[in-house]
Design an enzyme around this catalytic site. Structure first.
Site, PDB file in Angstrom:
ATOM      1  N   TYR A   1      49.770  25.465  38.632  1.00 23.75           N
ATOM      2  CA  TYR A   1      49.938  25.999  37.748  1.00 23.75           C
ATOM      3  C   TYR A   1      51.335  26.284  37.208  1.00 23.75           C
ATOM      4  CZ  TYR A   1      46.313  29.565  38.497  1.00 23.75           C
ATOM      5  OH  TYR A   1      44.829  30.695  39.115  1.00 23.75           O
TER       6      TYR A   1
ATOM      7  N   GLU B   1      49.466  55.735  40.443  1.00 21.40           N
ATOM      8  CA  GLU B   1      48.957  55.857  39.802  1.00 21.40           C
ATOM      9  C   GLU B   1      49.339  56.314  38.279  1.00 21.40           C
ATOM     10  OE1 GLU B   1      44.923  57.445  40.789  1.00 21.40           O
ATOM     11  OE2 GLU B   1      43.678  55.560  40.980  1.00 21.40           O
TER      12      GLU B   1
END
Ligand SMILES: [Zn+2]
Ligand SMILES: [Zn+2]
Length: 395
Positions: A297, A372
């Site tokens: 990458y 979360e």
């Protein structure tokens, strides 16, 4: 213009859906470019929304396009969907049901937040001028899924944005920087070819082991003497292997490792140095060597203008104290870099540190867990950045 408090309230109202999708993806992690079960979950989450959805064929990539009521610019929002080949060591009720696979990099959360943002933006379609492209991407962990999707074809876009969770920052905050955010990552394998024989008579052999050791040392000297300190690289030989026993000189010795850089200039220079030193040192000892250098990458580079626009949006949503500037790039790599090589944009890290945890397990740990509650901010951030970008606020 969307009021940031309103969109955050809407994102919170959507939290049960986002959390549920995240947990379902988490429990059934998939690796690489083919993620049929994950794709199915994404398609179910997008069902009924006014999106034009297309399925890629070279991978499990999903592209969903939302057209606003009026024409305008196009922003691409990206979420990656793949997991890592490692066992999960948490006791979460929704922990991985698949042996040897875990969502330890938070891509389950990225996908769920992006699906949530698609819903928030679809609800506001009448107020939008322009287009949002939602890119649900497989194969981030070493499979260059972003490259595969770009090669297959994406709708034209003017700018791109992505989030990556981090348990190292608290929920309700982001971290980023202008310019290079993440490094490039290349990988190499080298073999020194000698001539084996009896370990007591090296003069009748060509011993590849000291030559391999010299290459390791020379590479470190190369990094400190030839690469500018202001544009650094990391060159790590992470594997060295040769021989089988105490009284045999082996035929060959193997080296493998990784190269990380923060600019194309240093990256090219390091490539040249690797070839020169591996080949030259073997030859200096009358041997030969092969180098297999695989480019991975590129550098993930945040565009200064887009980064400052998106930072402004984030501080409107999270407050000034919720926006952290990284003093230096992170030496990991991301294939979102391929997208940012096409058009300007930015990637932000989204804090998800579980409350009360002092030393959170980082991404790629088999104990990685996330708060979360932090995902509502990510859902809202995607949607707000898109809405403001379409309104022409990025300048
Ligand atoms: Zn990762
Ligand atoms: Zn990741």
């Amino acid at each position: 213009m969307i009021d940031p408090n309103e969109i955050l309230a809407d994102a919170r109202a959507l939290q049960p859906d986002v959390v549920e999708l995240r947990r379902r993806i988490h429990a059934e992690p998939e690796l690489g470019l083919e993620l049929p079960a994950t794709r199915e979950k994404v398609l179910t989450a997008l069902e009924g929304l006014p999106l034009e959805v297309s399925l890629h064929t070279r991978s499990s990539g999903v592209v969903a396009v939302l057209d606003g009521a009026r024409p305008g610019p196009t922003l691409l929002l990206r979420g990656d969907m793949d997991a890592l080949p490692m066992p999960e060591d948490t006791d979460l009720p929704f922990r991985s049901k698949r042996d040897g696979a875990m969502h330890a990099c938070g891509h389950d959360a990225h996908t769920a937040m992006l699906a949530g943002a698609a819903r928030l933006l679809a609800d506001r379609r009448a107020e939008l001028s322009g287009r949002v492209v939602f890119m649900f991407q497989p194969g981030e962990e070493g499979f260059a899924g972003a490259r595969v999707m770009l090669d297959e074809g994406l709708p034209a876009f003017d700018a791109a944005f992505a989030l990556h969770i981090t348990p190292l920052l608290p929920s309700g905050s982001i971290g980023t920087r202008s310019g290079p955010l993440l490094a490039s990552a290349d990988f190499f394998d080298a073999t020194v070819h000698g001539r084996g024989g009896h370990a007591s008579m090296p003069h009748d052999c060509q011993d590849p082991i000291p030559v391999a050791c010299e290459i390791v040392q020379a590479l470190q000297t190369f990094v400190t003497r030839e690469i500018p300190a202001t544009d650094p690289v990391v060159l790590t030989v992470s594997r060295i292997a040769a021989g089988t026993t105490t009284n045999v000189i082996p035929e060959s010795a193997h080296l493998a490792g990784t190269l990380r850089s923060l600019s194309e200039r240093s990256r090219e220079k390091a490539h040249e140095g690797l070839h020169r030193l591996v080949d030259g040192i073997a030859r200096a000892h009358g041997m030969t060597a092969d180098l297999d250098l695989q480019t991975g990458y590129p550098v993930t580079e945040n565009d200064a203008g887009f980064e400052s626009f998106a930072r402004g949006v984030a501080s409107g949503l999270l407050g000034e104290r919720g926006v952290h500037t990284f003093p230096a790039p992170v030496m990991g790599a991301e294939d979102f870099s391929f997208v940012l090589h096409q058009k300007p944009g930015a990637m932000f890290f989204l804090g998800v540190r579980p409350p009360g945890v002092e030393r959170p397990a980082p991404c790629h740990s088999n104990r990685m867990m996330l708060d979360e509650e932090g995902l509502a901010y990510g859902t809202a951030l995607h949607a707000t950045i898109a809405e403001r970008y379409l309104a022409g606020e990025a300048g």
